[in-house]
Scaffold this active site. Sequence first.
Site, PDB file in Angstrom:
ATOM      1  N   LYS A 121      24.830  60.006  47.780  1.00 56.74           N
ATOM      2  CA  LYS A 121      24.759  60.302  46.343  1.00 56.74           C
ATOM      3  C   LYS A 121      24.880  61.811  46.132  1.00 56.74           C
ATOM      4  O   LYS A 121      24.289  62.585  46.880  1.00 56.74           O
ATOM      5  CB  LYS A 121      23.428  59.795  45.773  1.00 56.74           C
ATOM      6  CG  LYS A 121      23.348  58.291  45.681  1.00 56.74           C
ATOM      7  CD  LYS A 121      22.102  57.854  44.937  1.00 56.74           C
ATOM      8  CE  LYS A 121      21.998  56.338  44.875  1.00 56.74           C
ATOM      9  NZ  LYS A 121      23.022  55.713  44.035  1.00 56.74           N
TER      10      LYS A 121
ATOM     11  N   ARG B 194      22.604  44.917  46.853  1.00 57.08           N
ATOM     12  CA  ARG B 194      23.134  43.548  46.920  1.00 57.08           C
ATOM     13  C   ARG B 194      23.159  43.031  48.356  1.00 57.08           C
ATOM     14  O   ARG B 194      23.054  41.826  48.580  1.00 57.08           O
ATOM     15  CB  ARG B 194      24.523  43.506  46.265  1.00 57.08           C
ATOM     16  CG  ARG B 194      25.565  44.343  46.941  1.00 57.08           C
ATOM     17  CD  ARG B 194      26.789  44.569  46.065  1.00 57.08           C
ATOM     18  NE  ARG B 194      26.546  45.569  45.021  1.00 57.08           N
ATOM     19  CZ  ARG B 194      27.444  45.952  44.136  1.00 57.08           C
ATOM     20  NH1 ARG B 194      28.657  45.435  44.141  1.00 57.08           N
ATOM     21  NH2 ARG B 194      27.152  46.861  43.216  1.00 57.08           N
TER      22      ARG B 194
HETATM   23  N1  BES Z   1      20.166  52.175  43.342  1.00 57.46           N
HETATM   24  C1  BES Z   1      21.463  52.279  42.809  1.00 57.46           C
HETATM   25  C2  BES Z   1      21.557  51.919  41.331  1.00 57.46           C
HETATM   26  C3  BES Z   1      20.775  52.766  40.360  1.00 57.46           C
HETATM   27  C4  BES Z   1      21.405  53.716  39.583  1.00 57.46           C
HETATM   28  C5  BES Z   1      19.418  52.563  40.171  1.00 57.46           C
HETATM   29  C6  BES Z   1      20.691  54.459  38.675  1.00 57.46           C
HETATM   30  C7  BES Z   1      18.701  53.316  39.247  1.00 57.46           C
HETATM   31  C8  BES Z   1      19.345  54.260  38.498  1.00 57.46           C
HETATM   32  C9  BES Z   1      22.417  51.352  43.560  1.00 57.46           C
HETATM   33  O1  BES Z   1      22.104  51.088  44.891  1.00 57.46           O
HETATM   34  C10 BES Z   1      23.754  52.019  43.568  1.00 57.46           C
HETATM   35  O2  BES Z   1      23.866  53.064  44.146  1.00 57.46           O
HETATM   36  N2  BES Z   1      24.720  51.399  42.905  1.00 57.46           N
HETATM   37  C11 BES Z   1      26.040  51.900  42.844  1.00 57.46           C
HETATM   38  C12 BES Z   1      26.969  50.758  43.140  1.00 57.46           C
HETATM   39  C13 BES Z   1      28.380  51.141  43.343  1.00 57.46           C
HETATM   40  C14 BES Z   1      28.558  51.913  44.635  1.00 57.46           C
HETATM   41  C15 BES Z   1      29.216  49.897  43.365  1.00 57.46           C
HETATM   42  C16 BES Z   1      26.270  52.428  41.435  1.00 57.46           C
HETATM   43  O3  BES Z   1      25.823  51.795  40.481  1.00 57.46           O
HETATM   44  O4  BES Z   1      26.875  53.477  41.289  1.00 57.46           O
HETATM   45 ZN    ZN Z   2      22.875  52.552  46.248  1.00 55.93          ZN
END
Ligand code: BES
Ligand code: ZN
Length: 471
Positions: free
Chosen positions: A250, A324
């Site tokens: 991230k 997921r």
């Molecule tokens: N934990 C994150 C989602 C999230 C985002 C939670 C903001 C709380 C606040 C999740 O694991 C993630 O990183 N999702 C990605 C998925 C993508 C790579 C398909 C996302 O939403 O960007």
């Molecule tokens: Zn994630």
Amino acid sequence: MNINYISKLSSNHPIIILCDKPEDAQKILSLSKKEITYLKTKKGSCQLMKEGVSIFVEVVEKKDQAHLTSEAWRKQAAKTINALNSDKAVEAELISTSKGKDSLLNYLEGTLLANYQFAKYFTDKKRAHTLNTISIVGKMDAAQEEVIRVANSTCVSRDLVNEPVSYLNAPQLSEEIKKIGKNSGFKVEVLDKKKIEALKMGGLLAVNQGSIDPPTFNILEWKPKNAKNKKPIILVGKGVVYDTGGLDIKTGGSMKTMKCDMAGAAAVVGTIDAIASNKLPVHVIGLIPATDNRPGKNAYAAGDVIKMHNGKTVEVLNTDAEGRMILADALSYAQKYKPELVIDLATLTGAAVRAIGTHGVVAMGTADEKTVAKLKTSGNETYERIAEMPFWDEYGEQLKSTVADITNLGGPTAGAITAGKFLQHFTDYPWIHLDIAGPSFLDKAEAYRTVGGTGVGVRLLYHFIKTNYTK
Ligand code: BES
Ligand code: ZN
Ligand code: ZN
């Protein structure tokens, strides 16, 4: 926070009077003509001073839907609780003249939730809230006790979310769940890495590969003798104790709040804690896969093909879509219980946050419309509202893989829904997926939803299960 019951006001502490109109305060206090005239000019809540004691006259305008009035009482409580803490009050006395049947209950709930603070790591104790006791004029009743226990469970959930990963890694999360279970009486079984390997939970193991801490798989169970349901209700919670994104790390500050990525797990723990401490006659099981998601060691990588607990293969296209991966194993593990209904809660996608922000829970799934309608009703009553997404087959087409059964990544649009479609591959029962990425964690307090973890899901699911599965 302590809730006491007293037979009359002592007037040694600030006084809170719940009223249907401001001048109703005269039913409680002897007021001068001037004061009564003043109150009559007021429409909403106001404050008086009498002999050095602050009097909070609390009035909420009746809305056209009862649940909106309930929410206004909770929010009014939050305002006053914040004012009392700013004034460094330690105790307040509360009395209700309101004819509204639930005014006091909602006000009490708002009070308990608004006074919550995660103060564990403050060394300057002056920063901690001073208010620690509310003395209610009247007798304790079962409905108030229930509100108090559910609010406590919501705060248990908030505490778990607010703990940083430096303390709360996956094994420590399991320790906390055991402590909470001991306290309220639900059973906890923790499967360690060996057992997780034996169960071939490939998704959970893959996400854990970059971590130095082992994963855990937590099974919570409340099964009273008088349970009304034959087949259990199962709650599944995403327990990513920290999400760095893994090798797809991230960037741009989006990692800052990722200790919240186990808010789904915390909601499951809080809900089962509330059900057990209120001894509801219902059989519920909680399943929590837990790990952090890091780029260390032999971290799983884009391009990897993972064999999951149910035997399906997944092509990893983004290691940040880890939630997921671990939920899939838990959802397929749930099949063996032949459940009546499975609800999963997860901080699953940024797309859910972009779609509706912090004001509600994104929902989708395969449960019938009646069940979803009941959940929406509970959403309104608890003000943890449900925004249902479409769940058409076409969204699933975005998950096609050339090397495995499916990929873990959808296309550029409808990210919350394609995440749900991925999970659907691991279910064979009526199921609802709740994406709580928006409302689970706040950068700034919103009334009684305090900064940081909100405990979202606990009040919603307690209400839903109690209303629909205990009769
Ligand atoms: N934990 C994150 C989602 C999230 C985002 C939670 C903001 C709380 C606040 C999740 O694991 C993630 O990183 N999702 C990605 C998925 C993508 C790579 C398909 C996302 O939403 O960007
Ligand atoms: Zn994630
Ligand atoms: Zn995540």
